[in-house]
Design an enzyme around this catalytic site. Structure first.
Site, PDB file in Angstrom:
ATOM      1  N   SER A  71      19.328  -9.120 -13.251  1.00  0.00           N
ATOM      2  CA  SER A  71      20.235 -10.147 -13.788  1.00  0.00           C
ATOM      3  C   SER A  71      21.690  -9.871 -13.375  1.00  0.00           C
ATOM      4  O   SER A  71      21.981  -9.955 -12.195  1.00  0.00           O
ATOM      5  CB  SER A  71      20.057 -10.428 -15.271  1.00  0.00           C
ATOM      6  OG  SER A  71      18.762 -10.994 -15.474  1.00  0.00           O
ATOM      7  N   HIS A  76      35.799  -9.835 -16.908  1.00  0.00           N
ATOM      8  CA  HIS A  76      36.972 -10.684 -16.721  1.00  0.00           C
ATOM      9  C   HIS A  76      38.069 -10.095 -17.601  1.00  0.00           C
ATOM     10  O   HIS A  76      37.821  -9.829 -18.782  1.00  0.00           O
ATOM     11  CB  HIS A  76      36.670 -12.127 -17.126  1.00  0.00           C
ATOM     12  CG  HIS A  76      35.409 -12.653 -16.513  1.00  0.00           C
ATOM     13  ND1 HIS A  76      35.307 -12.947 -15.168  1.00  0.00           N
ATOM     14  CD2 HIS A  76      34.179 -12.901 -17.036  1.00  0.00           C
ATOM     15  CE1 HIS A  76      34.076 -13.374 -14.906  1.00  0.00           C
ATOM     16  NE2 HIS A  76      33.370 -13.353 -16.028  1.00  0.00           N
ATOM     17  N   CYS A  91      16.859  -7.288 -17.430  1.00  0.00           N
ATOM     18  CA  CYS A  91      15.475  -7.502 -17.815  1.00  0.00           C
ATOM     19  C   CYS A  91      14.643  -6.357 -17.260  1.00  0.00           C
ATOM     20  O   CYS A  91      15.162  -5.447 -16.613  1.00  0.00           O
ATOM     21  CB  CYS A  91      14.976  -8.839 -17.278  1.00  0.00           C
ATOM     22  SG  CYS A  91      14.969  -8.921 -15.473  1.00  0.00           S
TER      23      CYS A  91
END
Lengths: 126, 126
Positions: A71, A76, A91
């Site tokens: 994934s 940020h 995952c």
């Protein structure tokens, strides 16, 4: 009958950080996240980091994403708010908590908030 | 005194989708997400999409991220579970709900679940 799927397909950690102790530049942050992915046993497919221009004395912050076979990890930053937003989504057999532990240790925030979301859980008729 | 910051720095939408009606390939999905970013008025800095090899008749799914000046959009699919995980994270003036509306319209899931998280909200002493 309705049955609740016992295990999520993936785990998504939503991590808010304030007051990062080391003042890391984008390249150092990239290294922290790459190391975090490695500790989780995740496979990095691609990474993309961008530094934003600041205004005057104010740094502009940056944004970065590691695209994983399991994934992604993103960051940020908002230097003007002394804030960074991270999410870690993994995952399979990836050890997401080892990634989390490395990030918290390396960034040493004055304060953080963590939300853990199981992804892909649903009620289904069986 | 403690004061709760009135507005988040960004909005993070966590979107679980089951039963996408059109069976989109990775390139078509990339176009849907690029269009969603455009409708939000967001600026795409980079995109990275990866198709996974399937096993036998089972497609392998794919993963993709748009890195935005306003944060990111990601998708990860699990064809074997008829499931896709999307997250849309935007800050500033981006119209995140227009991105969401485009994605839901284009993917037309049989069922979806949405969580809306304000990022960068904190209590602060003033």
């Amino acid at each position: 009958m309705l049955h609740t799927s016992p295990a999520p397909l993936g785990t998504h950690l939503i991590l808010d950080l304030w007051g990062l102790t080391p003042d890391l530049g984008v390249e150092q942050m990239r290294e922290v996240l790459i190391e975090a992915a490695g500790r989780a046993g995740a496979t990095i497919l691609h990474d993309s980091f961008h530094d934003f221009e600041g205004r005057g004395d104010q740094p502009g912050g940056f944004t970065g994403v590691l695209v994983l076979a399991e994934s992604h990890i993103s960051i940020h930053t908002w230097p003007e708010a002394d804030y960074a937003a991270i999410d870690i989504f993994m995952c399979g057999d990836a050890r997401i908590d080892e990634a989390l532990e490395h990030i918290l240790g390396a960034l040493d925030p004055r304060r953080h908030a963590l939300h853990r979301i199981g992804r892909g859980i649903r009620e289904r008729r069986i």
